[in-house]
Structure formats: structure tokens, C-alpha cells
Design a protein around this motif. Structure first.
Motif, mmCIF file in Angstrom:
data_model
loop_
_atom_site.group_PDB
_atom_site.id
_atom_site.type_symbol
_atom_site.label_atom_id
_atom_site.label_comp_id
_atom_site.label_asym_id
_atom_site.label_seq_id
_atom_site.Cartn_x
_atom_site.Cartn_y
_atom_site.Cartn_z
ATOM 1 N N ILE A 1 0.155 7.085 5.318
ATOM 2 C CA ILE A 1 0.743 8.328 5.098
ATOM 3 C C ILE A 1 2.001 8.104 6.160
ATOM 4 N N ARG A 2 1.681 7.965 7.461
ATOM 5 C CA ARG A 2 2.706 7.824 8.661
ATOM 6 C C ARG A 2 3.708 6.865 8.230
ATOM 7 N N ARG A 3 3.124 5.451 7.881
ATOM 8 C CA ARG A 3 4.221 4.641 7.535
ATOM 9 C C ARG A 3 5.019 5.043 6.285
ATOM 10 N N LEU A 4 4.657 5.558 5.264
ATOM 11 C CA LEU A 4 5.334 5.826 4.075
ATOM 12 C C LEU A 4 6.292 6.950 4.650
ATOM 13 N N ARG A 5 6.000 8.004 5.363
ATOM 14 C CA ARG A 5 6.855 8.906 5.962
ATOM 15 C C ARG A 5 8.049 8.369 6.605
ATOM 16 N N LYS A 6 7.869 7.645 7.587
ATOM 17 C CA LYS A 6 8.690 6.874 8.272
ATOM 18 C C LYS A 6 9.910 6.293 7.470
ATOM 19 N N ALA A 7 9.096 5.370 6.511
ATOM 20 C CA ALA A 7 10.210 4.709 5.430
ATOM 21 C C ALA A 7 11.082 5.356 4.507
ATOM 22 N N ILE A 8 10.562 6.636 4.195
ATOM 23 C CA ILE A 8 11.354 7.553 3.257
ATOM 24 C C ILE A 8 12.287 8.810 3.801
ATOM 25 N N ASN A 9 11.769 8.849 5.363
ATOM 26 C CA ASN A 9 12.638 10.059 6.005
ATOM 27 C C ASN A 9 13.500 9.592 6.776
ATOM 28 N N GLU A 10 14.151 8.503 6.641
ATOM 29 C CA GLU A 10 15.328 8.144 7.849
ATOM 30 C C GLU A 10 16.123 9.403 8.090
ATOM 31 N N GLY A 11 16.578 9.399 9.313
ATOM 32 C CA GLY A 11 17.581 10.347 9.846
ATOM 33 C C GLY A 11 17.101 11.731 9.544
ATOM 34 N N ASP A 12 17.735 12.754 9.228
ATOM 35 C CA ASP A 12 17.421 14.114 8.831
ATOM 36 C C ASP A 12 17.058 14.431 7.484
ATOM 37 N N THR B 1 0.748 -1.013 -0.179
ATOM 38 C CA THR B 1 0.137 0.227 0.063
ATOM 39 C C THR B 1 1.018 1.293 0.092
ATOM 40 N N GLU B 2 1.927 1.177 0.607
ATOM 41 C CA GLU B 2 2.964 2.359 0.821
ATOM 42 C C GLU B 2 3.467 2.435 -0.597
ATOM 43 N N TYR B 3 3.840 1.351 -1.145
ATOM 44 C CA TYR B 3 4.498 1.528 -2.463
ATOM 45 C C TYR B 3 3.343 2.455 -3.694
ATOM 46 N N ARG B 4 2.015 1.940 -3.456
ATOM 47 C CA ARG B 4 1.274 2.331 -4.568
ATOM 48 C C ARG B 4 0.865 3.956 -4.137
ATOM 49 N N LEU B 5 0.796 4.161 -2.837
ATOM 50 C CA LEU B 5 0.871 5.684 -2.465
ATOM 51 C C LEU B 5 1.768 6.490 -3.046
ATOM 52 N N LEU B 6 3.041 6.000 -2.853
ATOM 53 C CA LEU B 6 4.631 6.724 -3.208
ATOM 54 C C LEU B 6 4.198 7.025 -4.800
ATOM 55 N N ARG B 7 3.950 5.741 -5.445
ATOM 56 C CA ARG B 7 3.908 5.903 -6.794
ATOM 57 C C ARG B 7 2.748 6.745 -7.620
ATOM 58 N N HIS B 8 1.717 6.789 -6.618
ATOM 59 C CA HIS B 8 0.712 7.568 -7.090
ATOM 60 C C HIS B 8 1.193 9.210 -6.854
ATOM 61 N N PHE B 9 1.746 9.448 -5.825
ATOM 62 C CA PHE B 9 2.335 10.821 -5.526
ATOM 63 C C PHE B 9 3.143 11.113 -6.554
ATOM 64 N N MET B 10 4.053 10.439 -6.837
ATOM 65 C CA MET B 10 5.541 10.474 -7.946
ATOM 66 C C MET B 10 4.571 10.802 -9.368
ATOM 67 N N GLU B 11 3.773 10.172 -9.403
ATOM 68 C CA GLU B 11 3.156 10.403 -10.975
ATOM 69 C C GLU B 11 2.484 11.737 -11.073
ATOM 70 N N ASN B 12 2.026 12.365 -9.615
ATOM 71 C CA ASN B 12 1.279 13.574 -9.731
ATOM 72 C C ASN B 12 2.099 14.398 -8.791
ATOM 73 N N ILE C 1 6.322 14.933 1.841
ATOM 74 C CA ILE C 1 4.834 14.617 1.905
ATOM 75 C C ILE C 1 4.377 15.907 2.676
ATOM 76 N N ARG C 2 3.620 16.698 2.235
ATOM 77 C CA ARG C 2 3.259 17.815 2.758
ATOM 78 C C ARG C 2 1.814 17.518 2.989
ATOM 79 N N THR C 3 1.239 17.819 4.378
ATOM 80 C CA THR C 3 -0.038 17.725 4.642
ATOM 81 C C THR C 3 -0.648 19.159 4.656
#
Length: 229
Positions: free
Chosen positions: A199-210, A158-169, A215-217
Motif C-alpha cells: 500500500i505504501r509503494r502504491l501510494r508513493k507511485a500514484i501520489n507524486e508531488g501535491d 502486486t501494486e498493479y493488482r492492488l490498484l485494479r482491485h480498488f478501482m473495481e470496487n 487511498i484511505r486508511t
């Protein structure tokens, strides 16, 4: 998932011509004959492409275009004007209002399909190749490999599909309901708040460290992928 196109046109013959040819080309087509209803549909459903007649009942296509460009959820949706107004000042006015393309009636259905493909390639890079990139994030549609910089990112389906959708748009704001339709599907019932969890899971996965959070709310609107601070 098929590309969804909104056609706002009050001429029944043109509507049927466009619908037939676009569905034959593999698109999903919603047809509306009233300007005010077309504006409402565009802002509530957020199609992938909008085809607008200029002269419409209750609200002109030009005014619809103007309002869509002011709305954060539709400001990046491709708009193509379909109109009998062929004079150069009208073309310039339509493009300056925010239309991405301007097609004069009568037109070739084949040309319309090509124009739609062209505007989609500009805003949805997935149509131009199998790899999507946004800043330092890469997503390969073939291998389903996601990376940020030199680091491989492991995502659930699900996180993969979310990211792909965001990156397509990129830059486009999606409400929870729109993300549910695009990622989970229109025929599946899922609580809107479920989107927040993923969204929280996706943020955690792609925003490691600093790393910067892309992903803007958007308060009272939804989420977008962009680099705005």
C-alpha cells in the motif's frame, strides 16, 4: 479471479437450483441457511454479491440487509433479495432497506444471472470495458498501462493488482485479509503486514508531488479507494 457470491437461503431446493446455475455461469457460490451465520460470513469474507432470502432462521434477510448497509466493509456490496413476498409494500421496504434488486420466487435462473451481471456492472466498471477510471487515474486492463492525468505511472505487479482491485470496487473498505485473498490468492500464505508495505509503494507511485491521496486508511478496518477527505 472469479466473482464470489454468497447465497443466504434456507430452502434446500432453491439453494441447489441457484448454486447449479451460478456455478455453470462461472461464479463461485457460498451457501448458508441461517441468518446469523449468513451475516457473519458476509462481514468476515465480504463476497462480491449477496443473495438474501427474506424469511430466515434466527435473523431475517431484511435485518441482514440493514446491518450490512451500516457496516463500512459491506455498505457497497450489491444485495439482491430473493423472496416469496411479492406485494408492492414488501418490495418497497426491501429496496428502501438497501437492497439493489428484488426478485420474487419462483424466478428464472437465467434472469437471476442477468440481474447479477447488471448490479455488478454498476459497481465494478471492469465488467463493462477494459479501462477503469477513478477521478484522474486511468488503468487499462489490456495494455496494463496506468496513468494519472498526463503522467504515466509505473507499478510493480502486486501494486498493479492492488490498484485494479480498488478501482473495481471504489469506496469499498477491504481488510488486510480480504486484500490478501483478492490480490495474492487464498492458497498463498503471506503475512497480513505485507499488505501495508505494498500500500505504501502504491501510494508513493500514484501520489507524486501535491496530488490528492485517494487511498484511505480506515482505522481497525483496512483500506479503501475514495475521494473522501
Amino acid at each position: 479471479m472469479k466473482t464470489r457470491i454468497l447465497l443466504v437461503e434456507d430452502d434446500e431446493n432453491i439453494t441447489e437450483l441457484v448454486r447449479y446455475n451460478l456455478e455453470r455461469a462461472g461464479y463461485l457460490v457460498d451457501c448458508i441457511a441461517d441468518g446469523e451465520e449468513g451475516l457473519y460470513h458476509a462481514t468476515s469474507e465480504t463476497p462480491d454479491v449477496i443473495l438474501l432470502d427474506w424469511m430466515l432462521p434466527n435473523l431475517s434477510g431484511l435485518e441482514i440487509c440493514r446491518q450490512l448497509r451500516r457496516n463500512s466493509s459491506t455498505q457497497n456490496v450489491p444485495i439482491i433479495m430473493l423472496t416469496a413476498r411479492a406485494d408492492e409494500p414488501d418490495r418497497i421496504r426491501g429496496l428502501e432497506t438497501g437492497a439493489d434488486d428484488y426478485i420474487v420466487k419462483p424466478f428464472s435462473p437465467k434472469e437471476l444471472v442477468v440481474r447479477i451481471q447488471a448490479v455488478l456492472r454498476r459497481v465494478r466498471p471492469a465488467l463493462a470495458g477494459h479501462e477503469l477510471t477513478f477521478e484522474d487515474i486511468s488503468l487499462d486492463n489490456v495494455s496494463h498501462r496506468v496513468s494519472r492525468g498526463d503522467a504515466v505511472i509505473h507499478l510493480g505487479p502486486t501494486e498493479y493488482r492492488l490498484l485494479r482491485h480498488f478501482m473495481e470496487n471504489p469506496g469499498r473498505v477491504f481488510s488486510r485479509e480480504q486484500l490478501l485473498d483478492a490480490v495474492w490468492g487464498r492458497d498463498v500464505y503471506v503475512e497480513p503486514r505485507t499488505v501495508d508495505v505494498h500500500i505504501r509503494r502504491l501510494r508513493k507511485a500514484i501520489n507524486e508531488g501535491d496530488m490528492s491521496d485517494y487511498i484511505r486508511t480506515v482505522r481497525s478496518a483496512g483500506y479503501a479507494l475514495d475521494n473522501k477527505k
